[in-house]
Design a protein around this motif. Structure first.
Motif, PDB file in Angstrom:
ATOM      1  N   TYR A 108      36.654  46.194  34.335  1.00 25.02           N
ATOM      2  CA  TYR A 108      36.775  46.481  35.761  1.00 25.02           C
ATOM      3  C   TYR A 108      35.586  47.269  36.318  1.00 25.02           C
ATOM      4  O   TYR A 108      35.047  46.917  37.357  1.00 25.02           O
ATOM      5  CB  TYR A 108      38.092  47.215  36.039  1.00 25.02           C
ATOM      6  CG  TYR A 108      39.276  46.378  35.611  1.00 25.02           C
ATOM      7  CD1 TYR A 108      39.650  45.249  36.331  1.00 25.02           C
ATOM      8  CD2 TYR A 108      39.990  46.676  34.457  1.00 25.02           C
ATOM      9  CE1 TYR A 108      40.705  44.447  35.928  1.00 25.02           C
ATOM     10  CE2 TYR A 108      41.049  45.887  34.043  1.00 25.02           C
ATOM     11  CZ  TYR A 108      41.404  44.770  34.784  1.00 25.02           C
ATOM     12  OH  TYR A 108      42.446  43.975  34.373  1.00 25.02           O
ATOM     13  N   LYS A 131      44.651  50.389  37.955  1.00 24.11           N
ATOM     14  CA  LYS A 131      45.220  49.040  38.073  1.00 24.11           C
ATOM     15  C   LYS A 131      46.736  49.098  37.967  1.00 24.11           C
ATOM     16  O   LYS A 131      47.446  48.365  38.653  1.00 24.11           O
ATOM     17  CB  LYS A 131      44.655  48.119  36.989  1.00 24.11           C
ATOM     18  CG  LYS A 131      45.205  46.710  37.067  1.00 24.11           C
ATOM     19  CD  LYS A 131      44.604  45.850  35.980  1.00 24.11           C
ATOM     20  CE  LYS A 131      45.330  44.536  35.861  1.00 24.11           C
ATOM     21  NZ  LYS A 131      46.548  44.589  35.089  1.00 24.11           N
ATOM     22  N   ARG A 146      49.857  46.088  38.082  1.00 21.98           N
ATOM     23  CA  ARG A 146      49.525  45.047  39.057  1.00 21.98           C
ATOM     24  C   ARG A 146      48.518  44.071  38.453  1.00 21.98           C
ATOM     25  O   ARG A 146      47.877  44.369  37.447  1.00 21.98           O
ATOM     26  CB  ARG A 146      48.908  45.679  40.321  1.00 21.98           C
ATOM     27  CG  ARG A 146      49.818  46.701  40.975  1.00 21.98           C
ATOM     28  CD  ARG A 146      49.153  47.363  42.151  1.00 21.98           C
ATOM     29  NE  ARG A 146      48.126  48.308  41.668  1.00 21.98           N
ATOM     30  CZ  ARG A 146      47.345  49.023  42.461  1.00 21.98           C
ATOM     31  NH1 ARG A 146      47.427  48.909  43.777  1.00 21.98           N
ATOM     32  NH2 ARG A 146      46.456  49.856  41.956  1.00 21.98           N
ATOM     33  N   THR A 147      48.359  42.941  39.084  1.00 23.34           N
ATOM     34  CA  THR A 147      47.298  42.011  38.692  1.00 23.34           C
ATOM     35  C   THR A 147      45.994  42.556  39.265  1.00 23.34           C
ATOM     36  O   THR A 147      46.007  43.402  40.181  1.00 23.34           O
ATOM     37  CB  THR A 147      47.555  40.600  39.253  1.00 23.34           C
ATOM     38  OG1 THR A 147      47.476  40.646  40.668  1.00 23.34           O
ATOM     39  CG2 THR A 147      48.903  40.050  38.791  1.00 23.34           C
ATOM     40  N   GLU A 179      44.004  41.154  41.307  1.00 22.00           N
ATOM     41  CA  GLU A 179      43.974  40.843  42.743  1.00 22.00           C
ATOM     42  C   GLU A 179      44.816  41.837  43.543  1.00 22.00           C
ATOM     43  O   GLU A 179      44.389  42.313  44.589  1.00 22.00           O
ATOM     44  CB  GLU A 179      44.473  39.411  42.999  1.00 22.00           C
ATOM     45  CG  GLU A 179      43.602  38.326  42.408  1.00 22.00           C
ATOM     46  CD  GLU A 179      43.830  38.115  40.905  1.00 22.00           C
ATOM     47  OE1 GLU A 179      44.888  38.537  40.352  1.00 22.00           O
ATOM     48  OE2 GLU A 179      42.929  37.547  40.264  1.00 22.00           O
ATOM     49  N   GLU A 180      46.004  42.139  43.051  1.00 19.93           N
ATOM     50  CA  GLU A 180      46.891  43.071  43.739  1.00 19.93           C
ATOM     51  C   GLU A 180      46.286  44.474  43.774  1.00 19.93           C
ATOM     52  O   GLU A 180      46.476  45.212  44.746  1.00 19.93           O
ATOM     53  CB  GLU A 180      48.257  43.121  43.051  1.00 19.93           C
ATOM     54  CG  GLU A 180      49.059  41.846  43.194  1.00 19.93           C
ATOM     55  CD  GLU A 180      50.277  41.813  42.290  1.00 19.93           C
ATOM     56  OE1 GLU A 180      51.147  40.970  42.524  1.00 19.93           O
ATOM     57  OE2 GLU A 180      50.366  42.612  41.329  1.00 19.93           O
ATOM     58  N   ASN A 197      43.136  45.041  43.847  1.00 20.05           N
ATOM     59  CA  ASN A 197      41.821  44.899  44.478  1.00 20.05           C
ATOM     60  C   ASN A 197      40.705  45.357  43.520  1.00 20.05           C
ATOM     61  O   ASN A 197      39.788  46.065  43.902  1.00 20.05           O
ATOM     62  CB  ASN A 197      41.757  45.663  45.803  1.00 20.05           C
ATOM     63  CG  ASN A 197      40.613  45.184  46.672  1.00 20.05           C
ATOM     64  OD1 ASN A 197      40.173  44.040  46.556  1.00 20.05           O
ATOM     65  ND2 ASN A 197      40.116  46.069  47.536  1.00 20.05           N
ATOM     66  N   LYS A 225      38.079  43.668  40.784  1.00 21.04           N
ATOM     67  CA  LYS A 225      37.506  42.427  40.289  1.00 21.04           C
ATOM     68  C   LYS A 225      37.414  42.453  38.761  1.00 21.04           C
ATOM     69  O   LYS A 225      36.941  43.423  38.183  1.00 21.04           O
ATOM     70  CB  LYS A 225      36.119  42.215  40.894  1.00 21.04           C
ATOM     71  CG  LYS A 225      35.492  40.910  40.495  1.00 21.04           C
ATOM     72  CD  LYS A 225      34.138  40.728  41.126  1.00 21.04           C
ATOM     73  CE  LYS A 225      33.544  39.418  40.622  1.00 21.04           C
ATOM     74  NZ  LYS A 225      32.186  39.223  41.030  1.00 21.04           N
TER      75      LYS A 225
END
Length: 192
Positions: free
Chosen positions: A95, A135, A138-139, A141-142, A144, A146
């Motif tokens: 990340y 994170k 969450r995924t 994307e969820e 935010n 990358k």
């Protein structure tokens, strides 16, 4: 005293089966279980002195050996451990892109395990503690955040490379010949 190398053990068909220490390899040699050997890194180990002749016993060995018989325990997919995961990902957080010590890293499930995300090579990445905490459950994307590289399952040859820090040149050449062309071992690490 010289340290002996790990020996790359192959099955009779020439498929890598794992690493063994020199004592285990000596057992295979002594029992006549070595079908053939490869590579150029021969070495010798010495035993006791013969009471009658006074000569010291010597066993010449190679660093890549094919062992006769069925080799139990060979897996199709390499076992997933934090050590092998962190090495696969070159100790780089998926990340933030920063390199970290193993003690500062965690295993992150891209699809969270609480949401049916599996604990498999293709769903886990290396993450530093702060990114993993951010994170949360969450995924990417969820959250935010990358994902900087795609997780993948190493083949068994790559796994053996990841698990041994002291690979000899002939062993490395043999193992690299069986690594997939997309392996991170064959090209410098870079984020996507």
């Amino acid at each position: 005293m010289r340290e002996h190398p790990n020996i790359l053990k192959l099955d009779i068909a020439g498929n890598p089966a794992g690493w063994v220490d020199y004592q285990t390899a000596a057992y295979y040699y002594a029992k006549g279980l070595v079908a053939y050997h490869l590579g150029s890194s021969d070495f010798s180990i010495f035993g006791g002195e013969n009471r009658i002749s006074g000569l010291t016993s010597q066993l010449d060995m190679n660093t890549i050996i094919a062992v006769k018989g069925d080799i139990k325990g060979r897996r199709r997919s390499p076992p997933l451990t934090n050590q092998s995961l962190f090495r696969r990902d070159a100790h780089i957080c998926a990340y933030c892109g920063q390199e970290h010590r193993s003690s500062d890293l965690t295993r992150d499930h891209v699809q969270p395990s609480s949401r049916q995300g599996e604990d498999v090579w293709t769903n886990v990445v290396t993450a530093c503690g702060s990114c993993n905490k951010r994170k949360d459950d969450r995924t990417p994307e969820e959250a935010n955040m990358k994902l900087l590289y795609v997780p993948y399952a190493p083949n068994f040859n790559e796994y053996l490379i990841l698990m041994n820090r002291n690979i000899l040149q002939d062993q490395m050449a043999f193992l690299l010949a069986g690594v997939t062309k997309n392996s991170r071992l064959l090209k410098p690490f870079k984020a996507i």
